[in-house]
Design a protein around this motif. Structure first.
Motif, mmCIF file in Angstrom:
data_model
loop_
_atom_site.group_PDB
_atom_site.id
_atom_site.type_symbol
_atom_site.label_atom_id
_atom_site.label_comp_id
_atom_site.label_asym_id
_atom_site.label_seq_id
_atom_site.Cartn_x
_atom_site.Cartn_y
_atom_site.Cartn_z
ATOM 1 N N ARG A 195 -0.318 11.664 6.771
ATOM 2 C CA ARG A 195 -1.180 11.545 5.596
ATOM 3 C C ARG A 195 -1.853 10.180 5.474
ATOM 4 O O ARG A 195 -3.046 10.065 5.272
ATOM 5 C CB ARG A 195 -0.360 11.848 4.339
ATOM 6 C CG ARG A 195 -1.145 12.559 3.301
ATOM 7 C CD ARG A 195 -0.348 13.432 2.317
ATOM 8 N NE ARG A 195 1.058 13.208 2.180
ATOM 9 C CZ ARG A 195 1.628 12.363 1.304
ATOM 10 N NH1 ARG A 195 0.886 11.622 0.522
ATOM 11 N NH2 ARG A 195 2.954 12.266 1.244
ATOM 12 N N HIS A 196 -1.048 9.122 5.600
ATOM 13 C CA HIS A 196 -1.642 7.787 5.473
ATOM 14 C C HIS A 196 -0.828 6.809 6.317
ATOM 15 O O HIS A 196 -0.032 6.022 5.795
ATOM 16 C CB HIS A 196 -1.678 7.364 3.996
ATOM 17 C CG HIS A 196 -2.544 6.160 3.761
ATOM 18 N ND1 HIS A 196 -2.420 5.332 2.672
ATOM 19 C CD2 HIS A 196 -3.554 5.633 4.486
ATOM 20 C CE1 HIS A 196 -3.312 4.356 2.741
ATOM 21 N NE2 HIS A 196 -4.007 4.510 3.843
ATOM 22 N N GLU B 117 0.843 -1.205 0.000
ATOM 23 C CA GLU B 117 0.000 0.000 0.000
ATOM 24 C C GLU B 117 0.874 1.251 0.000
ATOM 25 O O GLU B 117 2.029 1.219 0.399
ATOM 26 C CB GLU B 117 -0.897 0.021 1.247
ATOM 27 C CG GLU B 117 -1.671 -1.264 1.498
ATOM 28 C CD GLU B 117 -2.555 -1.647 0.334
ATOM 29 O OE1 GLU B 117 -3.507 -0.911 0.039
ATOM 30 O OE2 GLU B 117 -2.288 -2.687 -0.290
ATOM 31 N N ASP B 118 0.239 2.349 -0.379
ATOM 32 C CA ASP B 118 0.979 3.610 -0.470
ATOM 33 C C ASP B 118 0.902 4.359 0.868
ATOM 34 O O ASP B 118 0.348 5.449 0.948
ATOM 35 C CB ASP B 118 0.355 4.438 -1.605
ATOM 36 C CG ASP B 118 1.226 5.629 -1.954
ATOM 37 O OD1 ASP B 118 2.393 5.652 -1.530
ATOM 38 O OD2 ASP B 118 0.726 6.537 -2.643
ATOM 39 N N GLY C 165 13.505 7.975 1.131
ATOM 40 C CA GLY C 165 13.218 7.265 -0.113
ATOM 41 C C GLY C 165 13.174 8.240 -1.277
ATOM 42 O O GLY C 165 13.326 9.452 -1.105
ATOM 43 N N ALA C 166 12.937 7.684 -2.464
ATOM 44 C CA ALA C 166 13.032 8.475 -3.698
ATOM 45 C C ALA C 166 12.148 9.720 -3.670
ATOM 46 O O ALA C 166 12.477 10.744 -4.254
ATOM 47 C CB ALA C 166 12.669 7.599 -4.897
ATOM 48 N N ARG C 167 11.018 9.628 -3.002
ATOM 49 C CA ARG C 167 10.130 10.782 -2.959
ATOM 50 C C ARG C 167 10.407 11.702 -1.778
ATOM 51 O O ARG C 167 9.699 12.691 -1.575
ATOM 52 C CB ARG C 167 8.678 10.330 -2.881
ATOM 53 C CG ARG C 167 8.051 10.215 -4.247
ATOM 54 C CD ARG C 167 6.649 9.695 -4.122
ATOM 55 N NE ARG C 167 6.407 8.757 -5.196
ATOM 56 C CZ ARG C 167 5.876 9.101 -6.357
ATOM 57 N NH1 ARG C 167 5.518 10.333 -6.595
ATOM 58 N NH2 ARG C 167 5.714 8.200 -7.300
ATOM 59 N N GLY C 168 11.385 11.340 -0.971
ATOM 60 C CA GLY C 168 11.783 12.176 0.156
ATOM 61 C C GLY C 168 10.666 12.474 1.134
ATOM 62 O O GLY C 168 10.430 13.615 1.514
ATOM 63 N N LEU C 169 9.951 11.430 1.577
ATOM 64 C CA LEU C 169 8.881 11.643 2.563
ATOM 65 C C LEU C 169 9.456 12.279 3.827
ATOM 66 O O LEU C 169 10.475 11.832 4.344
ATOM 67 C CB LEU C 169 8.238 10.307 2.952
ATOM 68 C CG LEU C 169 7.228 9.688 1.996
ATOM 69 C CD1 LEU C 169 6.604 8.444 2.624
ATOM 70 C CD2 LEU C 169 6.133 10.691 1.643
#
Ligand code: PEP
Ligand code: CO
Length: 421
Positions: A381-382, A362-363, A370-374
């Motif tokens: 958010r989730h 799941e997202d 990580g690649a999206r730099g959370l």
């Protein structure tokens, strides 16, 4: 009621793990920290399978080895907790200990252990495994059709092009092999999945422990590959006493407090006959502590003349709380522990033969980086885990790519034995 797995499947896994201990295969183990009854759901299970399949393809290519796929699923329902109780707004209640014991809601009724949940856990595990077996046998895991495994988010991921390259390389290799052998690769077109969970709740584990009549050996048939958690691996404790009596391949989590002496004693009790594939040691030491802890453990095992499968869990030693009290883990610390693990084993003449992750297809936003730099601000958010933070699908795939890169630069792979299963 019937068992969930069979002794011959368990033995097949043990022989694959023996290969992994000698560098001919690589173990990929992953899934939720705490599996939830409510997530015994077609989409959630399919997505978990997809991400493990994708990661395994990437690892096959990078490691040049067969990959053993093991899910933390179909029974990962009981949790050890550091605190017996939890206090909110002046009210103190028992901690949530997993869906097979009590419920996460913060009321007395929900936190009271309910023995009916043991039966429900067995039922949920059976439903989960039944669906996984149907997917795998029904062609979902057919290597000719990796497009079935695409996760929705993956199409827009920055990792998509690299992943596609891996898939197309593997498809070409498969075609090449089929052409050269003149067969449509019947046996190699499907992949296997095995199950694992922490063998924590002995009432649950014992209820599915049976004697296989032909060999006279006892098996835990609720899962292929149970492991002993860090908090229950006392050589004099009840869990070790139970685990020493079963014939399954077993794993032991090894934390920073483990001494070489205790580890050797534990190995003597759990694997007195040095049986190939019997014992996996999953170290979970933390990025900041692995360099100080691991070398002496490797040396002790080596000096005792033992061959075990060493596996890295880079999750549990790297859990931290944010300023707002949210449990999280940083992608770069997880990766750092893993990379150090490869290097420390190589420097000691040993080898890291597997990895163990908490992840989901799941997202979710539970680990940062990580690649999206959370960022920490994204965690709200989730965030759906009730216990430990998991890598989301994209972070998990990226991790697999980075491991593959690391392994493709490492020592060559010994050939796979072609003995009958
Ligand atoms: C786990 O794997 O979820 C866990 C609790 O691990 P450990 O026993 O290593 O803390
Ligand atoms: Co966990």
């Amino acid at each position: 009621m019937p068992p969930l797995v069979t002794p011959w499947e368990v033995e097949a896994l043990k022989s694959q793990l023996a290969d992994a201990a000698e560098g001919r295969r690589f173990l990929l183990e992953g899934g939720d920290c705490a599996e939830r009854f409510a997530e015994c759901d077609a989409q959630v299970i399919t997505d978990k399978l997809k991400i493990l399949l994708q990661m395994s393809l990437v690892l096959v290519q990078g490691s040049k080895r067969a990959v053993i796929r093991v899910g933390r699923f179909a029974g990962q329902y009981a949790k050890p907790r550091s605190e017996d109780t939890e206090t909110r707004g002046g009210v103190t209640l028992p901690s949530y200990r997993g869906d097979v014991i009590n419920r996460p809601g913060f009321t007395k009724a929900e936190r009271t252990p309910d023995p009916q949940l043991l039966l429900r856990g067995y039922g949920r595990a059976a439903l989960t495994l039944n669906f996984i077996r149907a997917l795998v046998r029904g062609g979902f895991a057919d290597l000719h059709h990796p497009e079935y495994w695409d996760l929705d988010w993956a199409r827009n991921s920055p990792l998509a092009p690299e992943y596609r390259r891996v898939v197309s390389n593997i498809s070409e290799s498969l075609l090449f092999l089929e052409n050269i052998l003149g067969i449509h690769a019947g046996e190699i077109e499907r992949v296997d999945f095995f199950t694992s969970h922490e063998g924590l709740l002995l009432a649950y584990e014992e209820a599915q422990t049976r004697c296989e009549e032909r060999s006279g050996r006892w098996y835990n048939l609720s899962t292929h590959f149970p492991w002993m958690g860090m908090r229950t691996s006392d050589p004099n404790g009840a869990h070790v006493e139970y685990f020493r009596g079963i014939a399954n391949p077993i794993a032991v989590k090894v934390g920073p407090a483990m001494t070489p002496d205790t580890l050797l004693r534990l190995m003597e009790v759990l694997d007195p006959h040095h049986e190939p594939g019997r014992l996996t040691l999953i170290h979970r030491l933390g990025a900041g502590r692995i360099a100080g802890c691991l070398p002496r453990l490797i040396r002790a095992v080596h000096d005792a003349g033992r061959t075990v499968l060493w596996c890295s869990d880079p999750m549990h030693g790297n859990t931290r709380l944010t300023g707002n009290g949210i449990k999280t883990r940083r992608f770069d610390e997880i990766l750092s522990e893993l990379e150090q693990a490869f290097d420390i084993h190589a420097a000691a003449g040993s080898r890291l033969g597997g990895v163990h992750f908490e992840l989901t297809g799941e997202d979710v936003t539970e680990c940062t980086g990580g690649a999206r730099g959370l960022a920490e601000a994204d965690l709200g958010r989730h965030y759906t885990s009730e216990v430990d933070p998991r890598l989301n699908g994209e972070q998990a795939l990226e991790m697999a790519m980075l491991i593959a890169r690391k392994m493709s630069a490492g020592p060559p792979t010994p050939a796979l034995r072609t003995d009958p299963k």
